[in-house]
Design a protein around this motif. Structure first.
Motif, PDB file in Angstrom:
ATOM      1  N   ALA A 102      11.249  11.156  -8.615  1.00 29.27           N
ATOM      2  CA  ALA A 102      10.265  11.262  -9.689  1.00 29.27           C
ATOM      3  C   ALA A 102       9.311  12.401  -9.369  1.00 29.27           C
ATOM      4  N   VAL A 103       8.741  12.966 -10.417  1.00 32.64           N
ATOM      5  CA  VAL A 103       7.755  14.022 -10.275  1.00 32.64           C
ATOM      6  C   VAL A 103       6.545  13.624 -11.104  1.00 32.64           C
ATOM      7  N   ALA A 104       5.365  13.660 -10.490  1.00 34.77           N
ATOM      8  CA  ALA A 104       4.134  13.334 -11.209  1.00 34.77           C
ATOM      9  C   ALA A 104       3.791  14.470 -12.157  1.00 34.77           C
ATOM     10  N   VAL A 105       3.471  14.135 -13.386  1.00 36.87           N
ATOM     11  CA  VAL A 105       3.088  15.135 -14.379  1.00 36.87           C
ATOM     12  C   VAL A 105       1.648  15.575 -14.139  1.00 36.87           C
ATOM     13  N   ASP A 106       0.804  14.625 -13.742  1.00 36.71           N
ATOM     14  CA  ASP A 106      -0.597  14.902 -13.433  1.00 36.71           C
ATOM     15  C   ASP A 106      -0.857  14.563 -11.972  1.00 36.71           C
ATOM     16  N   ALA A 107      -2.015  14.964 -11.481  1.00 38.14           N
ATOM     17  CA  ALA A 107      -2.392  14.624 -10.110  1.00 38.14           C
ATOM     18  C   ALA A 107      -2.361  13.106  -9.957  1.00 38.14           C
ATOM     19  N   ALA A 108      -1.854  12.647  -8.817  1.00 42.46           N
ATOM     20  CA  ALA A 108      -1.731  11.208  -8.602  1.00 42.46           C
ATOM     21  C   ALA A 108      -1.954  10.882  -7.138  1.00 42.46           C
ATOM     22  N   GLU A 109      -2.437   9.670  -6.893  1.00 41.87           N
ATOM     23  CA  GLU A 109      -2.538   9.153  -5.540  1.00 41.87           C
ATOM     24  C   GLU A 109      -1.491   8.077  -5.392  1.00 41.87           C
ATOM     25  N   LEU A 110      -0.689   8.177  -4.347  1.00 43.10           N
ATOM     26  CA  LEU A 110       0.376   7.208  -4.134  1.00 43.10           C
ATOM     27  C   LEU A 110       0.084   6.376  -2.900  1.00 43.10           C
ATOM     28  N   GLN A 111       0.508   5.135  -2.944  1.00 40.43           N
ATOM     29  CA  GLN A 111       0.352   4.244  -1.805  1.00 40.43           C
ATOM     30  C   GLN A 111       1.728   3.730  -1.410  1.00 40.43           C
ATOM     31  N   PRO A 112       2.214   4.132  -0.246  1.00 39.58           N
ATOM     32  CA  PRO A 112       3.528   3.638   0.175  1.00 39.58           C
ATOM     33  C   PRO A 112       3.479   2.135   0.456  1.00 39.58           C
ATOM     34  N   VAL A 113       4.592   1.478   0.134  1.00 41.97           N
ATOM     35  CA  VAL A 113       4.724   0.049   0.384  1.00 41.97           C
ATOM     36  C   VAL A 113       6.019  -0.147   1.157  1.00 41.97           C
ATOM     37  N   SER A 114       5.928  -0.772   2.318  1.00 43.80           N
ATOM     38  CA  SER A 114       7.133  -1.001   3.112  1.00 43.80           C
ATOM     39  C   SER A 114       7.979  -2.094   2.457  1.00 43.80           C
ATOM     40  N   ARG A 115       9.228  -2.104   2.796  1.00 44.83           N
ATOM     41  CA  ARG A 115      10.150  -3.114   2.263  1.00 44.83           C
ATOM     42  C   ARG A 115       9.697  -4.516   2.678  1.00 44.83           C
ATOM     43  N   ALA A 116       9.267  -4.666   3.923  1.00 40.61           N
ATOM     44  CA  ALA A 116       8.806  -5.970   4.413  1.00 40.61           C
ATOM     45  C   ALA A 116       7.580  -6.450   3.630  1.00 40.61           C
ATOM     46  N   THR A 117       6.626  -5.547   3.399  1.00 42.94           N
ATOM     47  CA  THR A 117       5.429  -5.893   2.637  1.00 42.94           C
ATOM     48  C   THR A 117       5.802  -6.280   1.209  1.00 42.94           C
ATOM     49  N   PHE A 118       6.722  -5.522   0.630  1.00 42.68           N
ATOM     50  CA  PHE A 118       7.172  -5.803  -0.731  1.00 42.68           C
ATOM     51  C   PHE A 118       7.763  -7.213  -0.831  1.00 42.68           C
ATOM     52  N   PHE A 119       8.674  -7.570   0.084  1.00 40.73           N
ATOM     53  CA  PHE A 119       9.319  -8.889   0.028  1.00 40.73           C
ATOM     54  C   PHE A 119       8.340 -10.019   0.346  1.00 40.73           C
ATOM     55  N   GLU A 120       7.352  -9.775   1.183  1.00 37.21           N
ATOM     56  CA  GLU A 120       6.309 -10.782   1.423  1.00 37.21           C
ATOM     57  C   GLU A 120       5.531 -11.048   0.134  1.00 37.21           C
ATOM     58  N   ALA A 121       5.213  -9.977  -0.602  1.00 33.47           N
ATOM     59  CA  ALA A 121       4.490 -10.127  -1.869  1.00 33.47           C
ATOM     60  C   ALA A 121       5.325 -10.916  -2.873  1.00 33.47           C
ATOM     61  N   VAL A 122       6.621 -10.657  -2.920  1.00 34.48           N
ATOM     62  CA  VAL A 122       7.504 -11.382  -3.836  1.00 34.48           C
ATOM     63  C   VAL A 122       7.562 -12.867  -3.470  1.00 34.48           C
ATOM     64  N   LYS A 123       7.596 -13.168  -2.162  1.00 36.37           N
ATOM     65  CA  LYS A 123       7.625 -14.570  -1.721  1.00 36.37           C
ATOM     66  C   LYS A 123       6.328 -15.295  -2.087  1.00 36.37           C
ATOM     67  N   ARG A 124       5.209 -14.595  -1.971  1.00 36.87           N
ATOM     68  CA  ARG A 124       3.912 -15.204  -2.275  1.00 36.87           C
ATOM     69  C   ARG A 124       3.667 -15.339  -3.771  1.00 36.87           C
ATOM     70  N   CYS A 125       4.323 -14.498  -4.545  1.00 38.24           N
ATOM     71  CA  CYS A 125       4.061 -14.479  -5.991  1.00 38.24           C
ATOM     72  C   CYS A 125       5.382 -14.459  -6.760  1.00 38.24           C
ATOM     73  N   PRO A 126       5.930 -15.634  -7.057  1.00 36.56           N
ATOM     74  CA  PRO A 126       7.205 -15.695  -7.782  1.00 36.56           C
ATOM     75  C   PRO A 126       7.161 -15.000  -9.152  1.00 36.56           C
ATOM     76  N   ASP A 127       5.979 -14.953  -9.774  1.00 38.15           N
ATOM     77  CA  ASP A 127       5.870 -14.252 -11.067  1.00 38.15           C
ATOM     78  C   ASP A 127       6.195 -12.770 -10.917  1.00 38.15           C
ATOM     79  N   LEU A 128       5.901 -12.221  -9.737  1.00 43.17           N
ATOM     80  CA  LEU A 128       6.247 -10.825  -9.467  1.00 43.17           C
ATOM     81  C   LEU A 128       7.761 -10.650  -9.506  1.00 43.17           C
ATOM     82  N   ALA A 129       8.472 -11.594  -8.897  1.00 48.66           N
ATOM     83  CA  ALA A 129       9.943 -11.524  -8.899  1.00 48.66           C
ATOM     84  C   ALA A 129      10.487 -11.616 -10.318  1.00 48.66           C
ATOM     85  N   ILE A 130       9.907 -12.505 -11.120  1.00 45.76           N
ATOM     86  CA  ILE A 130      10.364 -12.651 -12.506  1.00 45.76           C
ATOM     87  C   ILE A 130      10.102 -11.367 -13.295  1.00 45.76           C
ATOM     88  N   THR A 131       8.931 -10.794 -13.118  1.00 46.81           N
ATOM     89  CA  THR A 131       8.606  -9.542 -13.808  1.00 46.81           C
ATOM     90  C   THR A 131       9.554  -8.431 -13.382  1.00 46.81           C
TER      91      THR A 131
END
Length: 143
Positions: A13-42
């Motif tokens: 992907a290429v940002a069209v405008d200036a942007a700030e990005l925050q990297p998210v590790s795979r482990a952090t991502f899956f922890e968030a999904v486990k804590r919030c099932p609505d995230l998985a559904i979305t």
């Protein structure tokens, strides 16, 4: 996709405008999904939406003329990304890629539409002058 299957990325992907990005590790991502099932559904809903889009695109490439594909892509871009004046900022090369075509064949069709007054072309900008006619072109029976 690579976040889910831990393989190479399928796109970039290429940002069209200036942007700030925050990297998210795979482990952090899956922890968030486990804590919030609505995230998985979305996420499943988003993935299904994307899968339907890919399926529809493959069908369009196989069954529709370039004229129809360009008209459809331009209308989608207009509906989602048009500026206040109704113009879409996109290079012809990018529009061609989006429609599965060459820049040359895309330019030829855009010039035809311009000569008919359907669109106005400027550098990296396309303005739709006659949406009804583009909509008709997008949905006409294949020839």
């Amino acid at each position: 996709i690579s976040m889910f299957d831990n393989r190479d990325r399928t796109a970039s992907a290429v940002a069209v405008d200036a942007a700030e990005l925050q990297p998210v590790s795979r482990a952090t991502f899956f922890e968030a999904v486990k804590r919030c099932p609505d995230l998985a559904i979305t996420l499943m809903q988003i993935l299904c939406e994307r899968l339907r889009w890919v399926s529809d695109s493959v069908e369009e490439y196989a069954l529709l003329s370039l004229n129809q594909r360009l008209a459809r892509r331009l209308l989608v871009l207009h509906d989602h990304f048009a500026g206040p004046d109704g113009s879409v900022q996109i290079a012809q090369t990018d529009l061609a890629d989006f429609a599965g075509a060459t820049r040359e064949s895309t330019n030829k069709i855009l010039m035809q539409w311009k000569s008919k007054g359907l669109i106005t072309l400027k550098r990296r900008v396309i303005h739709i002058n006659n949406r009804a006619e583009l909509d008709r072109l997008a949905h006409e029976a294949s020839q």
